[in-house]
Design an enzyme around this catalytic site. Structure first.
Site, mmCIF file in Angstrom:
data_model
loop_
_atom_site.group_PDB
_atom_site.id
_atom_site.type_symbol
_atom_site.label_atom_id
_atom_site.label_comp_id
_atom_site.label_asym_id
_atom_site.label_seq_id
_atom_site.Cartn_x
_atom_site.Cartn_y
_atom_site.Cartn_z
ATOM 1 N N TYR A 154 -61.971 -22.188 -8.582
ATOM 2 C CA TYR A 154 -61.478 -23.616 -10.051
ATOM 3 C C TYR A 154 -59.729 -22.942 -9.595
ATOM 4 C CZ TYR A 154 -59.215 -26.084 -13.496
ATOM 5 O OH TYR A 154 -58.126 -26.247 -14.226
ATOM 6 N N LYS A 158 -57.307 -25.975 -7.874
ATOM 7 C CA LYS A 158 -55.630 -26.233 -7.893
ATOM 8 C C LYS A 158 -54.385 -25.693 -7.309
ATOM 9 C CE LYS A 158 -57.466 -27.990 -10.915
ATOM 10 N NZ LYS A 158 -57.531 -29.856 -11.403
#
Length: 258
Positions: A154, A158
């Site tokens: 994740y 980002k």
């Protein structure tokens, strides 16, 4: 109303942060294209926006599918005549130790969180270049500024969003298009319910305790709401932010300060 006459697409707007953004931009006067992969939730949000006196349409589309994304932008322009604001909000979480992540896991989260941003931005940019104006606003995260344990994939997506936002801002600046990103922290949504549950397995904590543990990191002492995030997006979408571009702004209650 500072966004009166503006047209916005918000992806992942069927619930959570996306819904909060869609409602806020409608309150600010924008007409809204509500996108998600769930027809029931998008139609519900459309009705909420219409109740505010604004126009809205629902478009069910997967942001990782280029054909679907380009068709969404075309439909928005056909319906409203232009596209002023693209909020590329759709995203998913993945809680695993890095050594446990499979190729399929990695490809799936990058397909939505990074490729999805790229496709939405590209499709919007091509329309906005014709108009010589527009605001592209991407969903990053504080995990795009600092990697988080058990959220390595994740975090990687980002960080990718932050880098792409900066590069795209430089390319589109000459066309009068602003590109920025918002970086939420711990938001009380279904995504954080999932993170709490999955992290609890690794940390040997019961449901709810992981969220409580991480909340202790928040300087302001409370979990973030979708409305908190929507306030920043509202600013980035408005003329007040005309001189801001290439920025990825933390909106996290003081978990990360920079």
């Amino acid at each position: 109303m500072k966004l009166k006459g503006k047209v916005a697409i918000i992806t992942g707007a069927g619930r959570g942060i996306g819904r909060g953004i869609a409602l806020r931009l409608a309150q600010d006067g924008a007409d809204v294209v509500v996108n998600d992969i769930n027809s029931e939730t998008v139609n519900k949000v459309v009705k909420e926006i219409e109740a505010l006196g604004r126009k809205a349409i629902a478009i069910v589309a997967d942001v990782s599918n280029g054909t679907a994304v380009y068709a969404m932008v075309e439909q928005a322009v056909a319906e409203f005549g232009k596209l002023d604001i693209m909020v590329a909000n759709a995203g998913i979480a993945q809680v695993k130790q890095a050594i446990e992540i499979t190729e399929e896991d990695w490809d799936r989260i990058f397909s939505v969180n990074a490729k999805g941003i790229f496709l939405c931005d590209q499709a919007a940019a091509k329309q906005m270049i014709k108009q010589k104006s527009g605001k592209i606003i991407n969903c990053a995260s504080i995990a795009g500024h600092s990697g988080f344990s058990l959220l390595s994939s994740y975090s990687a997506t980002k960080f990718a969003v932050v880098g792409f936002t900066q590069a795209l801002a430089k390319e589109l600046g000459p066309f009068g298009i602003n590109v920025n990103a918002y970086c939420p922290g711990i938001v009380g949504t279904d995504m954080w319910d999932l993170i709490d549950e999955k992290m609890g397995i690794y940390l040997d904590l019961p449901k709810g305790e992981t969220l409580k543990k991480y909340t202790e990191l928040i300087t302001l002492g409370r979990v973030e709401t979708p409305e908190d995030v929507a306030c920043l997006v509202s600013y980035l979408a408005s003329d007040d932010a005309n001189y801001m571009t290439g920025q990825s702004i933390n909106i996290c209650g003081g978990i990360i300060m920079s």
